[in-house]
Scaffold this active site. Structure first.
Site, PDB file in Angstrom:
ATOM      1  N   HIS A 189       0.574  -1.309  -0.082  1.00  0.00           N
ATOM      2  CA  HIS A 189       0.120   0.199   0.137  1.00  0.00           C
ATOM      3  C   HIS A 189       0.902   1.127   0.045  1.00  0.00           C
ATOM      4  O   HIS A 189       0.674   2.175  -0.763  1.00  0.00           O
ATOM      5  CB  HIS A 189      -0.935  -0.103   1.310  1.00  0.00           C
ATOM      6  CG  HIS A 189      -1.538   1.250   1.507  1.00  0.00           C
ATOM      7  ND1 HIS A 189      -3.142   1.174   1.387  1.00  0.00           N
ATOM      8  CD2 HIS A 189      -1.325   2.608   1.916  1.00  0.00           C
ATOM      9  CE1 HIS A 189      -3.697   2.330   1.719  1.00  0.00           C
ATOM     10  NE2 HIS A 189      -2.437   3.051   1.947  1.00  0.00           N
ATOM     11  N   GLU A 190       2.032   1.334   0.853  1.00  0.00           N
ATOM     12  CA  GLU A 190       2.691   2.448   1.249  1.00  0.00           C
ATOM     13  C   GLU A 190       3.621   2.743  -0.037  1.00  0.00           C
ATOM     14  O   GLU A 190       3.782   3.782  -0.713  1.00  0.00           O
ATOM     15  CB  GLU A 190       3.398   2.697   2.413  1.00  0.00           C
ATOM     16  CG  GLU A 190       2.692   2.526   3.865  1.00  0.00           C
ATOM     17  CD  GLU A 190       1.503   3.622   3.617  1.00  0.00           C
ATOM     18  OE1 GLU A 190       1.682   4.658   3.049  1.00  0.00           O
ATOM     19  OE2 GLU A 190       0.534   3.638   4.530  1.00  0.00           O
ATOM     20  N   HIS A 207       0.879   4.531  -2.932  1.00  0.00           N
ATOM     21  CA  HIS A 207       0.994   5.701  -2.847  1.00  0.00           C
ATOM     22  C   HIS A 207       2.282   6.080  -3.631  1.00  0.00           C
ATOM     23  O   HIS A 207       2.415   7.316  -4.190  1.00  0.00           O
ATOM     24  CB  HIS A 207       1.356   6.306  -1.314  1.00  0.00           C
ATOM     25  CG  HIS A 207      -0.082   6.176  -0.691  1.00  0.00           C
ATOM     26  ND1 HIS A 207      -1.331   6.697  -1.100  1.00  0.00           N
ATOM     27  CD2 HIS A 207      -0.259   5.777   0.568  1.00  0.00           C
ATOM     28  CE1 HIS A 207      -2.178   6.321  -0.235  1.00  0.00           C
ATOM     29  NE2 HIS A 207      -1.466   5.784   0.658  1.00  0.00           N
ATOM     30  N   GLU A 261      -6.553   6.877  -0.964  1.00  0.00           N
ATOM     31  CA  GLU A 261      -6.410   5.437  -0.011  1.00  0.00           C
ATOM     32  C   GLU A 261      -7.068   4.561  -0.777  1.00  0.00           C
ATOM     33  O   GLU A 261      -6.523   3.080  -0.696  1.00  0.00           O
ATOM     34  CB  GLU A 261      -7.064   5.689   1.359  1.00  0.00           C
ATOM     35  CG  GLU A 261      -6.486   6.874   2.237  1.00  0.00           C
ATOM     36  CD  GLU A 261      -5.089   6.651   2.209  1.00  0.00           C
ATOM     37  OE1 GLU A 261      -4.682   5.268   2.421  1.00  0.00           O
ATOM     38  OE2 GLU A 261      -4.227   7.800   2.572  1.00  0.00           O
TER      39      GLU A 261
END
Length: 758
Positions: free
Chosen positions: A493-494, A498, A544
């Protein structure tokens, strides 16, 4: 049983009724709800709730007496630091804690005064003595516990609205009983006039639960401190146009709307120690003033401690970073904070990692203004090594994402990705992972850092009791693999969520490029436009959602779970649990939707609900959520996912959706993005009714008790506290022992805001 009773007769008759109610049973408590003041008697309306049978509608707004509280343990990592590193972390922690108090002023008008009240009570005597005095005054053990739990929730969220969900919470004891507790304390006995004035100031708004006050929001939809109450979305849009024209960003400001000489005036007030007007000018028939000086006294303490920390920095990048942060906070300059962030990115692999400032925009109704947060942490070398392997393989994994190379950055900017044990995290809550800085131009062209907060994961996300809405076999898997699967998801995810994707601006993409969705020529962002200024209210949740989709999509790729040490059946179980957890979070996230304002109040919860809808839409019995009757005979829900269809049905559905998310983001197509995202976010039937089932079966989020670094006679030690409400209260009492100066500071800042938010 939940009922309202309004009294409009004499004070004596009202008290008589209250006394009669209080004798019904020991299982009843009183909770006064001060929405309307009677004009002659100034007596608040009354809401009375039974203690052990409180209605589910009210349970949303209190922390239960058995609220889980756990310790955020950083002792091992801290004790391995050198003396210089410990001093560096100490002053950074002090800066973070002082800055974290800014959140009180960013949350609600009453939050600073509630803090002043409970902090006076909690510092004047220890918890045991306070408890004994309250019991002697006639309160019950439950009522004292309810007070301590309320304090814990207030400290943990830095205000009286939840950091995760933005809904208000009130004490789980009646206003008359809390008043009795306050008057039994040493703080009240020492300064009765001051404490009485403070109590009278906060008791109404502390308990009030009008529809507007139940959640944060703009205009009639909720409460916000980012705009004065006379603003609505039209004001936000006008301010946004002005800021775009002047190339201003919203991270460090608030909007104050007034009328001077018949002309509407908008003050764009930046956070800063210095107080002055930078410039003013007419725009669309209104006068705009850009000023600095918000939160000035608190930011002075932040800068003071950052300057002390700089004396113990381990290299020039750290020193230069802190110098720029100090300039930013002193001058109200976002550019200086960006410069500090550039030095922060360059500082690869520090032993003590930190970041501080106005960072995340989740709680601004317009999605542009940052809430203050600061964290200090130490590197967990073992887990960081796994994340470094993930970074090393990132460029091999990016082509597995469902968009062509034109939609990806020209060069992957290899970030620092570390697992950290958090020493201090000040703000409205503690996340599990972070990808920062949030400034588009830095992220796109210069780089970013990823951090996974290891001790937060282990403290907050372990499974202690069965999750609702799952069968027993799925719960068994969740208990085994929730934390390991979440580590995988946070990493993907990070780093690649992103950290992936390109924003199209003139000159950085092929002008003849055809849109993979429509076949038409793609568009781009205009001059001065950023992702935040284009996507505004949906921006945080949309991003997100994109990052979460990247995580569940890539976790299925061969070799990914092996990076984290999982293979064979274990790896397959982790992939399944990761997908199942996403759906469980989507269902549980319904709590974060506000029926009264028809708005989502938490970006991640909305994102996960959207992902769940995409998977349900995929059909083929891949995912079902059914209404059932629970073992307790009450309405329940049952989530069923066919794990054999994740690759054949789930993955293609998420890939197609993820492509749309990225194309709309890359091209700045807010119209198409909003139409799609709003459709999946819609909480209509059957989900509107199912929300009540979710609320009835909700499990409270864990509150984390953090330690304090204490410097005595040039020796530093880390003091940790019991994982309990009492330990939480003690930690804050010892964090700011100089009550008088802090109280004066918060009173002054609160009074400065009061006329504008009256």
């Amino acid at each position: 049983i939940h009922f309202y009773k309004r009294f409009g007769r004499t004070f004596e008759n009202t008290l008589g009724k209250l006394r009669a109610v209080s004798q019904i049973a020991k299982t009843y408590r009183h909770c006064l709800h001060t929405r309307h003041l009677l004009p002659r008697l100034s007596l608040p309306a009354v809401t009375v709730y039974p203690l052990n049978t409180m209605s589910s509608s009210m349970s949303q707004f209190v922390f239960p007496d058995d609220q889980p509280v756990t310790r955020l343990d950083a002792s091992t990592a801290f004790n391995h630091l050198t003396q210089g590193e410990q001093l560096y972390s100490h002053y950074l922690s002090q800066a973070s804690w002082w800055g974290g108090l800014v959140v009180l002023l960013q949350t609600s008008q009453e939050s600073p005064d509630i803090f002043r009240l409970v902090h006076r009570v909690n510092t004047a005597q220890d918890v045991a003595t306070m408890r004994a005095g309250a019991l002697s005054a006639g309160l019950t053990e439950q009522e004292v516990t309810a007070y301590l739990v309320y304090c814990s929730g207030f400290y943990g969220n830095m205000g009286n609205y939840k950091g995760f969900g933005d809904s208000k919470f009130v004490p789980n004891l009646g206003v008359d009983r809390l008043e009795m507790l306050v008057k039994s304390t040493q703080a009240y006995k020492d300064k009765p006039e001051e404490m009485e004035k403070l109590w009278q100031m906060v008791k109404g708004p502390m308990y009030s639960l009008s529809d507007k006050e139940k959640q944060l929001g703009l205009g009639e939809k909720g409460v916000t401190k980012y705009f004065t109450p006379n603003c609505d979305m039209s004001d936000s849009e006008l301010v946004n146009r002005f800021m775009k024209a002047k190339k201003l960003e919203g991270y460090i400001n608030r909007v104050i709307k007034t009328v001077e000489g018949g002309k509407v005036v908008y003050e764009i007030r930046h956070a800063a120690v210095e107080e002055k007007e930078l410039f003013s000018e007419e725009f669309e028939g209104c006068l705009f003033k850009v000023t600095v000086g918000d939160y000035n006294e608190l930011l002075a303490k932040v800068s003071e401690n950052l300057e002390l920390a700089a004396k113990h920095a381990s290299n020039e990048d750290e020193k230069n970073m802190l110098v720029q942060y100090v300039k930013s906070f002193n001058e109200g300059s976002l550019d200086r904070h960006k410069d500090g962030s550039r030095f922060w990115i360059k500082n690869k692999g520090p032993i003590v990692e930190t970041y501080i400032g106005f960072i995340e925009t989740y709680r601004d109704p317009a999605g542009m203004r940052g809430e203050f947060e600061g964290f200090v942490s130490m590197v967990n070398k073992e887990m960081s090594a796994k994340f470094q392997v993930l970074v090393d393989k990132a460029e091999e994994m990016l082509p597995a994402l469902p968009w062509s190379k034109e939609f990806e950055k020209d060069t992957f900017l290899r970030p620092d990705f570390t697992s950290l044990d958090v020493l201090t995290f000040a703000g409205s809550g503690v996340p599990a992972g972070i990808n920062i800085p949030n400034y588009d131009e830095i992220r796109q062209e210069e780089g970013f850092k990823n951090v996974s907060l290891g001790n937060v994961l282990s403290a907050s996300y372990g499974v202690s009791k069965p999750a609702p809405f799952l069968n027993s076999s799925d719960n068994d898997l969740l208990k085994l693999w929730k934390v390991p699967s979440f580590e995988v998801q946070v990493g993907l995810h990070e780093l690649l969520g992103h950290g992936s994707g390109k924003l199209f601006h003139a000159g950085n993409y092929p002008v003849e490029l055809a849109c993979p969705l429509s076949g038409a020529r793609v568009g781009c962002y205009g001059q001065g436009e950023t992702y935040d200024s284009k996507f505004t209210t949906i921006g945080s949740s949309y991003e997100e959602c994109r990052a979460e989709c990247v995580g569940i999509h890539l976790c299925l790729e061969p070799g990914v779970t092996e990076i984290f040490g999982h293979s064979g059946q274990e790896a397959e179980d982790i992939k399944y649990v990761n997908w199942l957890s996403m759906i469980l979070a989507g269902v549980k996230g319904l709590e974060m939707f506000s029926p009264s304002s028809q708005e989502w109040k938490q970006a991640h919860s909305q994102a996960r609900f959207v992902i769940m809808q995409v998977m349900l839409e995929a059909g083929e019995d891949f995912l079902t959520v059914k209404e059932v009757v629970g073992e307790d005979g009450k309405p329940d829900l049952l989530i069923t996912m066919d794990r054999e269809k994740i690759l054949t049905v789930g993955k293609p559905a998420i890939a197609a959706f993820l492509l749309k998310l990225q194309v709309y983001k890359s091209t700045g197509d807010i119209c198409a993005a909003k139409e799609m995202y709003d459709r999946y976010s819609d909480v209509s039937e059957p989900w509107a009714s199912r929300r009540q089932v979710v609320v009835d079966r909700k499990q409270p989020r864990t509150i984390l008790v953090q330690g304090n670094t204490v410097l005595k006679e040039e020796k530093l030690k880390l003091v940790q506290y019991d994982p309990s409400a009492e330990g939480m209260v003690k930690s804050w009492a010892e964090r700011f022992p100089d009550t008088s100066s802090l109280d004066t500071m918060l009173a002054k800042l609160g009074d400065k805001d009061r006329p504008l938010w009256a």
